[in-house]
Enzyme design. Structure first.
Site, mmCIF file in Angstrom:
data_model
loop_
_atom_site.group_PDB
_atom_site.id
_atom_site.type_symbol
_atom_site.label_atom_id
_atom_site.label_comp_id
_atom_site.label_asym_id
_atom_site.label_seq_id
_atom_site.Cartn_x
_atom_site.Cartn_y
_atom_site.Cartn_z
ATOM 1 N N HIS A 34 0.913 -1.018 -0.159
ATOM 2 C CA HIS A 34 -0.051 0.172 -0.345
ATOM 3 C C HIS A 34 0.873 1.290 -0.189
ATOM 4 O O HIS A 34 0.357 2.381 -0.719
ATOM 5 C CB HIS A 34 -1.051 -0.228 1.735
ATOM 6 C CG HIS A 34 -1.989 1.124 1.703
ATOM 7 N ND1 HIS A 34 -3.576 1.346 0.870
ATOM 8 C CD2 HIS A 34 -1.731 2.220 1.949
ATOM 9 C CE1 HIS A 34 -3.911 2.627 1.179
ATOM 10 N NE2 HIS A 34 -2.530 3.207 2.040
ATOM 11 N N GLU A 35 1.728 1.893 0.634
ATOM 12 C CA GLU A 35 3.127 2.368 1.279
ATOM 13 C C GLU A 35 3.105 2.194 -0.903
ATOM 14 O O GLU A 35 3.827 3.620 -0.203
ATOM 15 C CB GLU A 35 3.883 2.594 2.236
ATOM 16 C CG GLU A 35 3.134 2.039 3.354
ATOM 17 C CD GLU A 35 2.115 3.468 4.016
ATOM 18 O OE1 GLU A 35 2.242 4.597 3.294
ATOM 19 O OE2 GLU A 35 1.252 3.508 4.477
ATOM 20 N N HIS A 70 1.523 5.253 -2.859
ATOM 21 C CA HIS A 70 1.526 5.913 -2.719
ATOM 22 C C HIS A 70 3.496 6.398 -3.862
ATOM 23 O O HIS A 70 2.849 7.755 -4.353
ATOM 24 C CB HIS A 70 1.425 6.122 -1.538
ATOM 25 C CG HIS A 70 -0.069 6.384 -0.576
ATOM 26 N ND1 HIS A 70 -0.383 7.285 -0.776
ATOM 27 C CD2 HIS A 70 0.153 5.834 0.798
ATOM 28 C CE1 HIS A 70 -1.547 6.858 -0.523
ATOM 29 N NE2 HIS A 70 -0.915 5.602 0.583
#
Length: 235
Positions: free
Chosen positions: A105-106, A109
């Site tokens: 998920h990070e 980004h």
């Protein structure tokens, strides 16, 4: 002034805040429970969160993005200013499904940043004004309410809108990062089909915390509008 929103000496608009508070507690409890559940399930690949992050970043050619370990629990984040993916201690060295999902998920980004994803840029630009707005809005609003100064109340509401806007812009940023994460985990064969379900559960539960934050901000804004309207009717 008090007759419009006080009943038996109780400000009923506090119920709005209480409802948002209870909703947030429930969401956070579900999120932490889901994270704990899938933190106990080791992935078949045996890769740590840090290793998953490094592979995903490499697949996108993002060799300039560093993967770092930070202290704390669920303190994972991506910083577009110094291009770093920071993973908490429970994610960086863990090979659980939860750790891999959060790490991916990070990286989502980081991919957003590299591809110029507009909502991420807007959110980053809103950070300073949103921080100022959230800290200054309520003091100004209540000064205006106490001394019956409508202009000051309006300034407080206006400043709070920046904090609300930040929360609303955060929603597509977080959901899109999770979408990118799941796409990478599947496309790179980092997880089996069953494992992907676990990672999706973790990311979905985490995403709901941002929904709760936005809902809370909306309830605060509604309370401001109700109180300011009541004050004007009593003039």
């Amino acid at each position: 002034m008090y007759g419009n929103y006080y009943y038996y000496g109780i400000d009923w608009t506090y119920l709005l805040i209480l409802a948002a508070f209870v909703f947030t507690l429930i969401v956070q409890s579900v999120m932490r429970g889901t994270f704990r559940k899938y933190s106990r399930i080791r992935s078949g690949s045996g890769m740590t969160g840090a290793q998953v992050a490094q592979q995903i970043l490499a697949s996108e050619g993002l060799y300039g993005v560093q993967v770092l370990q930070v202290s704390g629990d669920l303190t994972d984040h991506y910083d577009p200013r110094n291009k770093t993916v920071s993973l908490s201690q429970t994610v960086y060295g863990s090979s659980s499904l939860a750790a891999q999902g959060v790490a991916a998920h990070e990286c989502g980004h980081a991919i957003q940043d590299a591809k110029g994803y507009a909502p991420l840029g807007i959110r980053s630009a809103l950070v300073p004004v949103a921080n100022f707005g959230s800290s200054a809005a309520w003091p100004l609003f209540f000064i205006g309410l106490l001394f019956q100064l409508p202009v000051i109340m309006k300034i407080g509401i206006f400043l709070f809108l920046f904090a609300l806007l930040f929360q609303l812009v955060t929603l597509p940023v977080e959901f899109n990062a999770s979408h990118r994460a799941m796409k990478k985990l599947k496309g790179m064969n980092l997880m089996s089909r069953e494992e992907l379900g676990g990672a999706r559960s973790v990311l979905s539960a985490a995403a709901m915390t941002y929904v709760a934050a936005a809902a809370t901000s909306l309830m605060y804004l509604l309370r401001m509008l109700i109180l300011s309207g009541a004050g004007r009717r009593d003039d």
